[in-house]
Design an enzyme around this catalytic site. Sequence first.
Site, PDB file in Angstrom:
ATOM      1  CD  GLU A   1      -2.530   1.387   2.629  1.00 36.34           C
ATOM      2  OE1 GLU A   1      -2.935   2.524   2.957  1.00 36.34           O
ATOM      3  OE2 GLU A   1      -2.696   0.373   3.337  1.00 36.34           O
TER       4      GLU A   1
ATOM      5  CB  THR B   1      -3.950   8.306   1.596  1.00 37.39           C
ATOM      6  OG1 THR B   1      -3.027   7.663   2.485  1.00 37.39           O
ATOM      7  CG2 THR B   1      -4.457   9.560   2.316  1.00 37.39           C
TER       8      THR B   1
ATOM      9  CE  LYS C   1      -6.757   2.575   6.733  1.00 33.26           C
ATOM     10  NZ  LYS C   1      -6.089   3.548   5.839  1.00 33.26           N
TER      11      LYS C   1
ATOM     12  NE  ARG D   1      -0.892   8.581   4.582  1.00 28.96           N
ATOM     13  CZ  ARG D   1      -0.768   7.948   5.746  1.00 28.96           C
ATOM     14  NH1 ARG D   1       0.256   8.219   6.539  1.00 28.96           N
ATOM     15  NH2 ARG D   1      -1.646   7.034   6.112  1.00 28.96           N
TER      16      ARG D   1
END
Length: 214
Positions: A48, A76, A136, A52
């Site tokens: 993952e 994200t 999640k 960001r």
Amino acid sequence: MAVKKGGALTPLEVMDDAAVIPVIVLDDVAQAVPLARALVEGGIRMLEVTLRTPAALRCIEAIAEQVPGAVAGAGTVRSEEDARAAAAAGARFAVSPGYTPLIGAACRQAGLPLLPGVSTGSEILLAQQDGWNELKFFPAVPAGGTAMLKAFAGPFPDVRFCPTGGVTAANAREFLGLPNVVCVGGSWLTPADAVKAGDWGRITKLAREAVALR
């Protein structure tokens, strides 16, 4: 579990591949390929890469093109645009810090299995209404940790979780011991100092230790 060479994965296949999905933050594209190779060598293939930093999409693209054993994913993911850009870069799954139907629809249109972020019963219901049952749990420790996941097991017996946020090597086994937890997400596999120093051997060692948690 064998990773499919191509085509769409299911969210459960993403979660079930190893005990830990590393949460990766990269500022330098040059670090992406050696980092991914180090993780794959240690047995961690679902990667993952969080959106960001300005370099994130290029990192996903580099991993997808140059590390055949890795399955690059985008973390994200906060918008439809993020989902489309991640898929265009070669991501094969997406992880979001929260959930909206627009994000879910964009991921489906882009062929990305999604792990939507949830922390409340209402958010779980919203995700389930759109057909997402592998979620999640974020931020896991601040949102109630294992106690909250145990509470969710009653009303949501069909939901499986990947707790992320405050999960470490020290508490990962506690989460993984719950029947409704398939894997955990964590940043401890890719310490910033090890990435900066190019200490790929340390990262491979951490990956092997993470695989052994299950």
